[in-house]
Design a protein around this motif. Structure first.
Motif, short mmCIF file in Angstrom:
data_model
loop_
_atom_site.label_atom_id
_atom_site.label_comp_id
_atom_site.label_asym_id
_atom_site.label_seq_id
_atom_site.Cartn_x
_atom_site.Cartn_y
_atom_site.Cartn_z
N SER A 1 130.05 42.57 38.23
CA SER A 1 129.59 43.04 36.92
C SER A 1 129.63 41.92 35.90
CB SER A 1 130.46 44.21 36.45
OG SER A 1 130.33 45.33 37.30
N SER A 2 130.69 41.10 35.93
CA SER A 2 130.77 39.99 34.98
C SER A 2 129.70 38.94 35.26
CB SER A 2 132.16 39.36 35.04
OG SER A 2 132.38 38.76 36.31
N THR A 3 129.47 38.67 36.55
CA THR A 3 128.43 37.69 36.92
C THR A 3 127.06 38.16 36.44
OG1 THR A 3 129.70 37.05 38.88
CG2 THR A 3 127.37 36.47 38.84
N THR A 4 126.77 39.44 36.65
CA THR A 4 125.46 39.98 36.24
C THR A 4 125.34 40.03 34.73
OG1 THR A 4 125.55 41.34 38.25
CG2 THR A 4 123.83 41.85 36.65
N SER A 5 126.44 40.35 34.03
CA SER A 5 126.41 40.34 32.56
C SER A 5 126.09 38.94 32.04
CB SER A 5 127.76 40.82 32.00
OG SER A 5 128.02 42.16 32.37
N GLY A 6 126.65 37.92 32.70
CA GLY A 6 126.34 36.54 32.31
C GLY A 6 124.87 36.22 32.51
N ALA A 7 124.30 36.71 33.62
CA ALA A 7 122.87 36.47 33.87
C ALA A 7 122.01 37.14 32.80
CB ALA A 7 122.50 37.00 35.25
N LEU A 8 122.38 38.36 32.38
CA LEU A 8 121.62 39.05 31.34
C LEU A 8 121.79 38.36 29.99
CD1 LEU A 8 122.29 42.71 32.46
CD2 LEU A 8 120.03 41.74 32.04
N CYS A 9 122.98 37.83 29.74
CA CYS A 9 123.19 37.05 28.51
C CYS A 9 122.25 35.84 28.51
CB CYS A 9 124.65 36.60 28.43
SG CYS A 9 125.02 35.49 27.06
N ASN A 10 122.16 35.14 29.63
CA ASN A 10 121.27 33.99 29.76
C ASN A 10 119.81 34.38 29.57
OD1 ASN A 10 120.59 31.30 30.28
ND2 ASN A 10 120.34 31.68 32.46
N LEU A 11 119.44 35.54 30.13
CA LEU A 11 118.05 36.01 30.01
C LEU A 11 117.68 36.24 28.54
CD1 LEU A 11 116.36 38.71 32.21
CD2 LEU A 11 116.10 38.78 29.75
N TYR A 12 118.55 36.95 27.82
CA TYR A 12 118.25 37.23 26.41
C TYR A 12 118.29 35.96 25.57
CZ TYR A 12 118.12 42.27 27.04
OH TYR A 12 117.75 43.52 27.42
N LEU A 13 119.09 34.97 25.99
CA LEU A 13 119.04 33.68 25.30
C LEU A 13 117.67 33.04 25.44
CD1 LEU A 13 122.52 32.13 26.16
CD2 LEU A 13 121.59 32.45 23.87
#
Length: 569
Positions: free
Chosen positions: A185-197
């Protein structure tokens, strides 16, 4: 302590297994190799037991041989020897196909997808991920497809298809949250953070960064890239000194990709017009990337080195890096490859349906061959008893029900289209009186009759409601006409005569309605710039102007009025 006990237990049972048979001994070697690879992270010991297993391979069955190939593939992937890993995963895949082992096929295709990601072969990565997802969905449960969806989300992120990336990453996060896997979940949250960046939606990026922190707190891990993403957000806000501080903390406290961190630090220093320091960090990044396959980090590093040397006026040193950047970009992100990747998911879905149909046909044929006598008897009984007549009656009944359903649905859609049409005409009458007068003479020689125009009108309204093309900031009249399969001049005519608007006024009506919906319903309190982009506008200035022209108030005033009304209620 637990890991040491586990390894000790396996070694003890291995010594005992030597007195039993080769198959049992081989299983123990496999367990030890797996344990040292993933639990102890001792790859030298893992390879020792893989080599111990090799002499026994010739005496074993295909199932154990497939496990052996899997272990060697995982070992070489941990060693970053991707070519060797690919060889063994392909061998294992062939055996699992022979054994019809869907779990093994799902895992091997997923491993091949990870290798393709590391090699920046996004087309192959999506192909392998879709195959893995297909087998995982067949064996279930559906929550366990999150690794495949995560890989697909990352692959679509790399080719800048953010909508598909968002779909798969959010689906993966929903499933890992449901089953309580905080690490994923933390890994995927980081990926979504990167996407929105990448989409420059900093409010959403901050939201998923906070989720990353909460998930990581549950597993008490320091390797969460939290400060790296904090630096990324600061960099996006042009807070360059703050970004450098976060990146320095990330290098010290986190197990982030250090080459990528140095590259981001170089970006911040370039924005501060300190190319000498930027080059120092880029050289560190370059040394860490030696021997690596082409990747986005390598492309970024080369482009930044070019920019830094140009800033120093050293064109001779800059040009080689520019050439390397363009060559890597062409190899990994060419238009041809992006278009090919875009069609993969659709073709995979078609192949999947065709395979299901073929399997059903084979089952039917097998049943017919084995039960021909019984089938003939049943057919005779059905014929004699008048079952065909009853089926005919049932068929007519079903058709009648389908007809009533279609008529009801048509009536609903028709009413909605009429309501939207009337609303558009009223707005057009208020904002485009001059345009209404000029529109009809312009098309006095039109090839469309009234019935055709109304058909096109209904088609346009249904498409706008279902597909929401206005959310695309790059939408043009030509693109919309291609999506609708309506000639551009006919589309223009229908918009002017039936709705009293030109193309951009028509699209902007929908965008303003979408912006009003976001402002009214979104609890995250987004900025007006975020609302503008989410509604399909490409700038805040055009958003403010169009919103006020249509509603009579600015977006900020509309938000204040809505908030005041909500508080009173």
């Amino acid at each position: 302590m637990k890991k040491s006990f586990y390894v000790f237990f396996i070694i003890s049972s291995t010594l005992f297994a030597q007195q039993i048979n080769d198959s049992t001994l081989l299983d123990k070697y496999h367990q030890l190799a797996f344990s040292y690879t993933y639990q102890s992270k001792d790859l030298d010991s893992a390879y020792f037991f893989i080599r111990k297993a090799e002499p026994l391979i010739g005496t074993t069955d295909d199932e154990r041989l497939a496990v052996y190939y899997d272990l060697k593939g995982k070992y070489f992937m941990q060693r970053s020897n991707l070519d060797s890993a690919k060889v063994y995963f392909n061998k294992g895949t062939a055996l699992y196909e022979k054994l019809r082992d869907k779990e093994g096929l799902a895992n091997h295709h997923n491993s091949l997808s990870v290798i393709a990601i590391n090699e920046s072969d996004y087309e192959e990565g999506i192909k392998q991920s879709l195959k893995s997802l297909h087998f995982k969905e067949e064996i279930g449960p559906k929550e366990h497809t999150f690794p495949q969806e995560y890989n697909l989300g990352m692959l679509y992120l790399f080719i800048k298809n953010y909508n598909r990336s968002k779909f798969y990453l959010k689906s993966s996060l929903e499933k890992t949250t449901k089953i309580g896997d905080s690490l994923w979940s933390s890994t995927t949250s980081g990926a979504l953070c990167n996407l929105y960046l990448k989409e420059k939606k900093l409010d959403s990026a901050n939201l998923y960064l906070e989720k990353l922190r909460l998930f990581k707190n549950k597993i008490l891990s320091k390797n969460d890239n939290y400060y790296f993403f904090k630096g990324q957000i600061a960099l996006a806000k042009e807070h360059n000194k703050e970004a450098i501080q976060y990146f320095n903390v990330s290098l010290v406290k986190e197990n982030a990709g250090t080459a990528l961190v140095h590259t981001r630090m170089a970006t911040a220093y370039l924005k501060l017009e300190k190319p000498e320091i930027a080059i120092e960090h880029l050289k560190i990044s370059d040394s860490l990337l030696i021997g690596k396959k082409p990747s986005p980090t390598i492309r970024t590093k080369d482009s930044l080195l070019y920019e830094a040397y140009e800033m120093l006026g050293k064109t001779k040193e800059a040009i080689p890096y520019f050439k390397k950047y363009k060559e890597a970009q062409q190899n990994t992100l060419s238009l041809k490859k992006i278009h090919a990747v875009s069609d993969l998911e659709r073709s995979e879905a078609i192949e999947k349906r065709e395979q299901i149909i073929a399997n059903k046909d084979n089952e039917i044929q097998h049943y017919l061959n084995n039960n021909i006598g019984l089938i003939i008897g049943i057919v005779l009984i059905v014929f004699i008893s008048g079952l065909l007549l009853w089926k005919s009656y049932q068929r007519r009944k079903v058709l009648h029900q389908e007809k009533l359903f279609i008529e009801a649905q048509y009536e609903i859609v028709n009413k909605e289209n009429i309501a939207i049409h009337e609303k558009l005409l009223k707005v057009a009458e208020r904002l485009n009186k001059k345009e209404d007068k000029l529109a009809k003479p312009r098309y006095h020689k039109s090839s469309l009759d009234q019935e055709q125009r109304e058909d096109y009108m209904n088609k346009i309204l249904a498409f706008m409601q279902e597909r929401k093309p206005y959310l695309d900031t790059e939408l043009t009249q030509r693109i919309l006409s291609e999506q609708l399969n309506i000639a551009t001049h006919h589309l223009s005519e229908v918009l002017n005569i039936s709705f009293g608007k030109n193309f951009y006024n028509f699209i902007n009506l929908y965008r303003v309605e979408e912006a009003k919906r976001i402002i009214s319903n979104d609890t995250e309190n987004p900025t007006m710039l975020a609302v503008a982009y989410d509604a399909g506008f490409n700038s805040k200035a055009s958003f403010n102007r169009v919103f006020k022209d249509i509603t009579g108030v600015t977006p900020s005033t509309f938000k204040e009025q809505h908030n005041a009304l909500t508080e009173n209620i």
